[in-house]
Scaffold this motif. Structure first.
Motif, PDB file in Angstrom:
ATOM      1  N   LYS A 155       0.827  -1.204   0.000  1.00 41.14           N
ATOM      2  CA  LYS A 155       0.000   0.000   0.000  1.00 41.14           C
ATOM      3  C   LYS A 155       0.864   1.258   0.000  1.00 41.14           C
ATOM      4  N   GLN A 156       1.939   1.220   0.752  1.00 38.46           N
ATOM      5  CA  GLN A 156       2.846   2.369   0.789  1.00 38.46           C
ATOM      6  C   GLN A 156       3.451   2.612  -0.600  1.00 38.46           C
ATOM      7  N   ILE A 157       3.877   1.557  -1.259  1.00 36.04           N
ATOM      8  CA  ILE A 157       4.459   1.689  -2.597  1.00 36.04           C
ATOM      9  C   ILE A 157       3.405   2.179  -3.581  1.00 36.04           C
ATOM     10  N   LEU A 158       2.223   1.564  -3.534  1.00 33.08           N
ATOM     11  CA  LEU A 158       1.158   1.944  -4.457  1.00 33.08           C
ATOM     12  C   LEU A 158       0.754   3.405  -4.271  1.00 33.08           C
ATOM     13  N   GLU A 159       0.684   3.880  -3.033  1.00 34.75           N
ATOM     14  CA  GLU A 159       0.338   5.275  -2.775  1.00 34.75           C
ATOM     15  C   GLU A 159       1.437   6.228  -3.230  1.00 34.75           C
ATOM     16  N   SER A 160       2.673   5.801  -3.096  1.00 34.80           N
ATOM     17  CA  SER A 160       3.789   6.698  -3.437  1.00 34.80           C
ATOM     18  C   SER A 160       4.029   6.784  -4.938  1.00 34.80           C
ATOM     19  N   THR A 161       3.432   5.901  -5.714  1.00 33.49           N
ATOM     20  CA  THR A 161       3.637   5.922  -7.167  1.00 33.49           C
ATOM     21  C   THR A 161       2.489   6.619  -7.877  1.00 33.49           C
ATOM     22  N   CYS A 162       1.851   7.529  -7.199  1.00 35.13           N
ATOM     23  CA  CYS A 162       0.702   8.246  -7.751  1.00 35.13           C
ATOM     24  C   CYS A 162       1.008   8.906  -9.088  1.00 35.13           C
ATOM     25  N   GLN A 163       2.180   9.465  -9.230  1.00 34.29           N
ATOM     26  CA  GLN A 163       2.481  10.244 -10.426  1.00 34.29           C
ATOM     27  C   GLN A 163       3.383   9.512 -11.419  1.00 34.29           C
ATOM     28  N   SER A 164       3.707   8.264 -11.151  1.00 37.55           N
ATOM     29  CA  SER A 164       4.558   7.532 -12.090  1.00 37.55           C
ATOM     30  C   SER A 164       3.868   6.251 -12.536  1.00 37.55           C
ATOM     31  N   LYS A 165       4.430   5.641 -13.548  1.00 37.43           N
ATOM     32  CA  LYS A 165       3.887   4.397 -14.086  1.00 37.43           C
ATOM     33  C   LYS A 165       4.062   3.299 -13.042  1.00 37.43           C
ATOM     34  N   LEU A 166       2.989   2.655 -12.712  1.00 35.36           N
ATOM     35  CA  LEU A 166       3.008   1.614 -11.689  1.00 35.36           C
ATOM     36  C   LEU A 166       3.245   0.258 -12.337  1.00 35.36           C
ATOM     37  N   LEU A 167       4.255  -0.441 -11.881  1.00 35.84           N
ATOM     38  CA  LEU A 167       4.526  -1.785 -12.349  1.00 35.84           C
ATOM     39  C   LEU A 167       4.275  -2.759 -11.199  1.00 35.84           C
ATOM     40  N   ILE A 168       3.222  -3.543 -11.347  1.00 30.18           N
ATOM     41  CA  ILE A 168       2.853  -4.500 -10.296  1.00 30.18           C
ATOM     42  C   ILE A 168       3.994  -5.470 -10.034  1.00 30.18           C
TER      43      ILE A 168
ATOM     44  N   GLU B 141      -9.488   9.021  -3.581  1.00 25.80           N
ATOM     45  CA  GLU B 141      -9.551   9.530  -2.200  1.00 25.80           C
ATOM     46  C   GLU B 141      -8.630  10.742  -2.033  1.00 25.80           C
ATOM     47  N   ARG B 142      -7.450  10.647  -2.617  1.00 24.63           N
ATOM     48  CA  ARG B 142      -6.523  11.790  -2.573  1.00 24.63           C
ATOM     49  C   ARG B 142      -7.130  12.983  -3.303  1.00 24.63           C
ATOM     50  N   ALA B 143      -7.759  12.728  -4.433  1.00 26.06           N
ATOM     51  CA  ALA B 143      -8.405  13.804  -5.197  1.00 26.06           C
ATOM     52  C   ALA B 143      -9.508  14.459  -4.373  1.00 26.06           C
ATOM     53  N   ARG B 144     -10.292  13.668  -3.668  1.00 30.74           N
ATOM     54  CA  ARG B 144     -11.353  14.238  -2.814  1.00 30.74           C
ATOM     55  C   ARG B 144     -10.760  15.196  -1.794  1.00 30.74           C
ATOM     56  N   HIS B 145      -9.658  14.780  -1.207  1.00 34.00           N
ATOM     57  CA  HIS B 145      -9.003  15.625  -0.208  1.00 34.00           C
ATOM     58  C   HIS B 145      -8.537  16.935  -0.847  1.00 34.00           C
ATOM     59  N   LEU B 146      -7.900  16.835  -2.006  1.00 32.12           N
ATOM     60  CA  LEU B 146      -7.407  18.040  -2.695  1.00 32.12           C
ATOM     61  C   LEU B 146      -8.549  18.941  -3.156  1.00 32.12           C
ATOM     62  N   ILE B 147      -9.616  18.336  -3.647  1.00 32.95           N
ATOM     63  CA  ILE B 147     -10.777  19.125  -4.093  1.00 32.95           C
ATOM     64  C   ILE B 147     -11.399  19.851  -2.897  1.00 32.95           C
ATOM     65  N   ALA B 148     -11.486  19.156  -1.770  1.00 30.80           N
ATOM     66  CA  ALA B 148     -12.078  19.757  -0.575  1.00 30.80           C
ATOM     67  C   ALA B 148     -11.257  20.956  -0.088  1.00 30.80           C
ATOM     68  N   GLU B 149      -9.935  20.892  -0.267  1.00 27.89           N
ATOM     69  CA  GLU B 149      -9.093  22.029   0.118  1.00 27.89           C
ATOM     70  C   GLU B 149      -9.415  23.256  -0.725  1.00 27.89           C
ATOM     71  N   GLY B 150      -9.762  23.006  -2.006  1.00 32.32           N
ATOM     72  CA  GLY B 150     -10.184  24.086  -2.882  1.00 32.32           C
ATOM     73  C   GLY B 150      -9.098  24.971  -3.443  1.00 32.32           C
ATOM     74  N   SER B 151      -7.844  24.623  -3.276  1.00 30.15           N
ATOM     75  CA  SER B 151      -6.761  25.495  -3.749  1.00 30.15           C
ATOM     76  C   SER B 151      -6.259  25.132  -5.147  1.00 30.15           C
ATOM     77  N   MET B 152      -6.756  24.041  -5.730  1.00 25.67           N
ATOM     78  CA  MET B 152      -6.281  23.600  -7.043  1.00 25.67           C
ATOM     79  C   MET B 152      -7.439  23.491  -8.022  1.00 25.67           C
TER      80      MET B 152
END
Length: 172
Positions: free
Chosen positions: A69-82, A118-129
């Motif tokens: 889960k830590q690896i999967l969360e940290s690869t948000c912006q890069s190509k994920l290789l299972i 879920e990360r997007a929801r958090h960012l959208i709720a902040e309203g700064s982006m």
């Protein structure tokens, strides 16, 4: 034989079977057959219903789940290789995928998408982006991909979800 793994009767029958094979070069086929039959019958009666479901064994160990889960969360912006995640969890790609699904109820790809939303929801709720910035920040290739995925998982578009959050804040 290891006594820690076997019950006493299994051990005694196995030892008798081994002795008959080693010590009596003229061991009668019938006596060997009877000993083998008694051993098999005992094992069936004793251990029937105690077999471990292979799906149960396929689950990730807690450390593997945390690491994956830590690896999967940290690869948000890069190509994920299972295969790489699996390797870092000391597993083959196919075994990792089955074990991850057994543990979480989702494939690694599904879990990653859910995590990104879920990360997007958090960012959208902040309203700064802007929605476009949120999409790229969460690892989506473009805003339309983000919107489709968000709608599929959240049931509403990101903009509508944002509006519902704003209206619930105003009511509170």
């Amino acid at each position: 034989m290891n006594m820690a793994v076997l019950d006493q009767e299994t051990y005694e029958l196995a030892m008798a079977f081994q002795d008959a094979l080693q010590n009596d070069e003229r061991a009668e086929a019938e006596s060997l057959h009877q000993l083998g039959l008694r051993l098999c019958q005992h094992l069936v009666v004793r251990y029937q219903g105690q077999e471990t479901d292979s799906r149960e064994r396929a689950a990730l160990a807690p450390w593997q789940e945390r690491k994956a889960k830590q690896i999967l969360e940290s690869t948000c912006q890069s190509k994920l290789l299972i295969a790489e995640v699996a390797s870092r969890c000391s597993m083959s790609r196919s075994h990792f995928s089955r074990a991850f699904k057994k543990t979480t109820g989702m494939s690694p790809q599904e879990w990653t998408l859910k995590s990104r939303v879920e990360r997007a929801r958090h960012l959208i709720a902040e309203g700064s982006m802007s929605m476009c910035e949120v999409a790229f920040e969460c690892g989506f290739s473009d805003q339309s991909h983000f919107t489709r995925t968000f709608r599929k998982l959240a049931g509403v578009s990101p903009k509508r979800w944002q509006r519902s959050q704003l209206s619930s804040l105003q009511v509170a």
